[in-house]
Design a protein around this motif. Structure first.
Motif, PDB file in Angstrom:
ATOM      1  N   HIS A 108       9.929  -8.994 -26.841  1.00 20.78           N
ATOM      2  CA  HIS A 108      11.247  -8.469 -27.222  1.00 20.78           C
ATOM      3  C   HIS A 108      11.543  -7.259 -26.358  1.00 20.78           C
ATOM      4  N   GLN A 109      12.132  -7.505 -25.204  1.00 26.33           N
ATOM      5  CA  GLN A 109      12.337  -6.397 -24.278  1.00 26.33           C
ATOM      6  C   GLN A 109      13.379  -5.413 -24.785  1.00 26.33           C
ATOM      7  N   THR A 110      14.433  -5.953 -25.347  1.00 25.13           N
ATOM      8  CA  THR A 110      15.530  -5.074 -25.729  1.00 25.13           C
ATOM      9  C   THR A 110      15.403  -4.670 -27.186  1.00 25.13           C
ATOM     10  N   GLY A 111      16.108  -3.621 -27.520  1.00 22.38           N
ATOM     11  CA  GLY A 111      16.079  -3.161 -28.897  1.00 22.38           C
ATOM     12  C   GLY A 111      16.457  -1.702 -28.935  1.00 22.38           C
ATOM     13  N   GLN A 112      16.700  -1.238 -30.151  1.00 18.67           N
ATOM     14  CA  GLN A 112      17.116   0.151 -30.300  1.00 18.67           C
ATOM     15  C   GLN A 112      15.965   1.084 -29.933  1.00 18.67           C
ATOM     16  N   VAL A 113      16.288   2.095 -29.166  1.00 17.32           N
ATOM     17  CA  VAL A 113      15.296   3.118 -28.860  1.00 17.32           C
ATOM     18  C   VAL A 113      14.998   3.880 -30.149  1.00 17.32           C
TER      19      VAL A 113
END
Length: 685
Positions: A328-333
């Motif tokens: 899951h590369q993307t996501g909320q920091v």
DNA sequence: CTGTTGAAATTTTTT
DNA sequence: ATTTCAACAG
């Protein structure tokens, strides 16, 4: 080949671990790497390959974890069977699953005679053990020495560490309780008395369960028999086992055949209880032909969360070989949220929780984590006010409340009339009976071989003249009981309710707890197992007792970080990320302790799947008194230094009174108040 | 001996 | 705020 198809869901490392042969196997599984799935499939694979379920021993950290894993292994096997492969699943033999202590209890009830135990022993929980320690402390005149003697809880800690860590008293005191150095001789005397008194009472404490299990395994005749019960032994959370537990494992599988242990050295958080990370690190040395399988692919968290967690664990001085990665590369920091004070923090969490629920994330998919149980008090008040349902794990347990302990004491004394701790507790409840009379009465009872009839000889003082015969009848009835458990609890309740009203200011909620206890008593098989199960796995609330939560029942989870071990949520809030809370002030004496606090923080962060918030209230109250207005400024936890902060986005919670944002939290574009304060402090530091 | 009262000390995590 | 301890009245 449907088993193969089931295993196809696993990644190559996991599959390799699942299909490993008989040689000893160490699975080093980072947070969220599918450790449980691997263990579950291995159990299923073993059964599918002909190991009878009843010959498999699965040792876990909590009862819940064991039940869950056995259930899931069954589900895997059913999937296999549905696809046409014949699977041996004899209904009569079930996997042995449970905690070290629970398994020890089962084995000792059956084989304990060999090591001199009466199989009807009762189990002392932590506070019972402390009570006994306290009695002996005053009997030996240690209660009022010139320089104050260590508290009962400290004495218990020291004792427990000696036993679990298999260390000399002198070494334990020097290493962890240096302020008690001058008391070693007195402690020895105290511990001698403690051991003797427990034996006389036919009671075992937590540590005894392990000690006697080990003794059973090393017994020349019975040892081999017990060992042969299990072909395969699997141990979960191996990083949190202690030296004694490692010896038990060794005695179970001296050559390591059929032994699988799973753990993560970066998640060892129970050294205060005597756990040692050496167990997992030295495993390959103790079992020379060990295969090590390392799981690094994380299925739980998004990459931004993992980057933050990796940065935190990177601060450790010990090197951990794993590096977690995720697809899951993307996501909320992850957010680092600065709040004005504890109230603001509570408001932030409550608001954010509701916002996420609007997005469709159920409350029970969100959790608030904290270092110590009382850190959630302000939040609990806020949630209650807003009618947000929640369930708290960790902290004071339902069965640790005085009234529940009182009721259980009656059952325990009926079960084991020699149990002095239960007896004392019960007798002190009666008006007119204090410590001295209680002791006389228990001696009388012991001399009569535990026959409550003997108590009729005693002439009670006026204050309990009418209660006394009632108590004797109650106990006699229970001792010879053929009644169902709920009926037994009901009888105790009838007797106890007037005393409840006498002793406690606000009896009605307590009375309701006891009604609940009566209702759920039916779930336990018999009285000994009810008492043992409650001592070994205290239900955390009446809700918990009521059974598995309803499907439509939605509640926010509040938990200490310790109790959150092994669990995961979509959204995680770590609150009180201030120095003094994380790491706790109580645990900053040695570098080792601080490092454990770091791992604890790491465990907290790695519970999050998609959103992570770390909150830091700038002001906090020192002490909990409202009169002493001793609140001070707090520093952000030392585990988030500048470099690590780069993995977070800093935001400031403005609070609902802020006209600009009206309750939204906003990005800290300009200087956050934290940075202003940092500037001020830079004048002198 | 018990039970009450007031003063003093203490304050993590848990099978 | 809660728990523990010492002193005193009944």
């Amino acid at each position: 080949m449907s088993l193969a198809r089931v295993l196809a869901d696993l990644n190559p490392q996991q599959r390799k671990a699942v299909q490993h042969g008989e040689e000893p196997l160490l699975i080093v599984a980072g947070a969220g790497t599918g450790k449980t799935a691997t263990l579950v499939h291995r159990v299923a694979w073993l059964i599918a390959n002909g190991v009878p379920p009843g010959h498999i021993l699965l040792l876990t950290f909590t009862r819940r974890a064991a039940a869950e894993m056995v259930r899931r292994a069954g589900a895997v096997l059913r999937r296999v069977a549905d696809k046409g492969e014949s699977v041996p699943m004899p209904g009569s033999s079930r996997v042995w699953g449970g905690t070290f202590h629970a398994i020890a209890t089962r084995l000792l009830r059956r084989y304990g005679k060999a090591v001199g135990l009466n199989p009807r022993f009762t189990i002392h929980d932590r506070s019972d053990s402390e009570d006994l320690m306290n009695v002996l402390r005053s009997e030996l005149g240690l209660a009022k020495t010139k320089i104050r003697f260590p508290q009962k809880a400290t004495c218990m800690d020291i004792y427990s560490r000696c036993v679990n860590g298999r260390e000399k008293l002198e070494d334990v005191v020097c290493a962890h309780f240096s302020w008690c150095k001058g008391r070693v001789d007195e402690l020895k005397e105290l511990f001698d008395a403690y051991v003797a008194r427990k034996e006389a009472q036919n009671a075992l404490d937590y540590d005894d369960l392990l000690v006697f299990w080990h003794a059973l395994l090393t017994h020349p005749q019975v040892g081999p028999k017990v060992r042969s019960l299990f072909h395969c032994v699997l141990v979960d959370e191996y990083q949190d086992t202690n030296a004694l537990q490692a010896e038990i494992i060794y005695a179970l599988c001296p050559d390591g055949r059929g032994l699988t242990v799973v753990g993560d050295d970066a998640q060892s958080i129970y050294s205060f209880r005597g756990a040692t990370v050496r167990n997992i690190l030295d495993f390959p040395k103790h079992y020379p032909n060990t295969t090590v399988a390392t799981l690094e692919q994380n299925y739980r968290s998004t990459q931004p969360i993992l980057r933050a967690a990796n940065a935190v664990i990177g601060l450790a001085s010990q090197r951990y070989i794993k590096h977690l990665w995720s697809e899951h590369q993307t996501g909320q920091v992850p957010r680092l949220v600065t709040c004005e004070d504890e109230d603001d923090q509570a408001q932030f969490v409550a608001n954010q929780v509701l916002e996420h629920r609007e997005e469709g994330i159920l409350l029970r998919r969100q959790a608030v984590l904290f270092r110590t149980a009382h850190h959630s008090m302000v939040l609990e008040a806020e949630l209650a006010q807003r009618n947000i349902p929640f369930h708290k794990y960790g902290g004071l347990k339902f069965v640790e409340t005085a009234h529940v302990k009182d009721l259980l004491a009656v059952l325990r004394l009926a079960e084991n009339p020699r149990d002095e701790v239960a007896g004392t507790r019960l007798l002190l409840l009666l008006p007119g009976i204090g410590p001295v009379r209680a002791r006389q009465l228990l001696r009388l009872l012991a001399e009569a071989g535990g026959d409550f009839q003997a108590w009729y000889q005693w002439r009670p003082p006026e204050a309990c003249e009418s209660l006394w015969p009632k108590l004797i009848q109650l106990l006699q009835g229970l001792a010879t009981a053929r009644q169902e458990l709920p009926a037994q609890v009901h009888q105790v309740r009838l007797f106890y309710t007037p005393l409840l009203e006498l002793h406690y200011d606000n009896p009605s909620p307590r009375a309701r707890d006891l009604e609940q206890l009566e209702e759920i008593a039916a779930r336990y098989g018999d009285r000994p197992s009810m008492l043992a199960e409650i001592a070994l796995d205290p239900p955390s609330s009446t809700q918990d007792l009521a059974g598995p939560p309803q499907r439509d029942d939605d509640y926010l989870v509040l938990s200490t970080i310790h109790s959150a071990k092994g669990l995961e949520w979509d959204v995680v809030y770590v609150i009180h990320a201030a120095d003094g809370c994380i790491p706790s002030d109580m645990a900053t004496e040695s570098p080792d302790q601080i490092e454990e606090e770091l791992r604890l923080f790491y465990v907290a962060l790695t519970r999050a799947k998609s959103c992570l918030y770390v909150c830091h209230p700038l002001r906090f109250f020192r002490g909990s008194s409202k009169f002493t207005d001793a609140h001070g400024l707090s520093q952000l936890t030392r585990f988030l230094p500048k470099g690590v902060q780069a993995e977070f986005r800093r935001v400031t919670w403005a609070g609902p009174d802020d006209d600009l944002q009206g309750g939204e939290y906003r990005e800290a574009m300009a200087l956050s108040s934290q940075r202003v304060r940092d500037q001020i402090r830079s004048r002198w530091s």
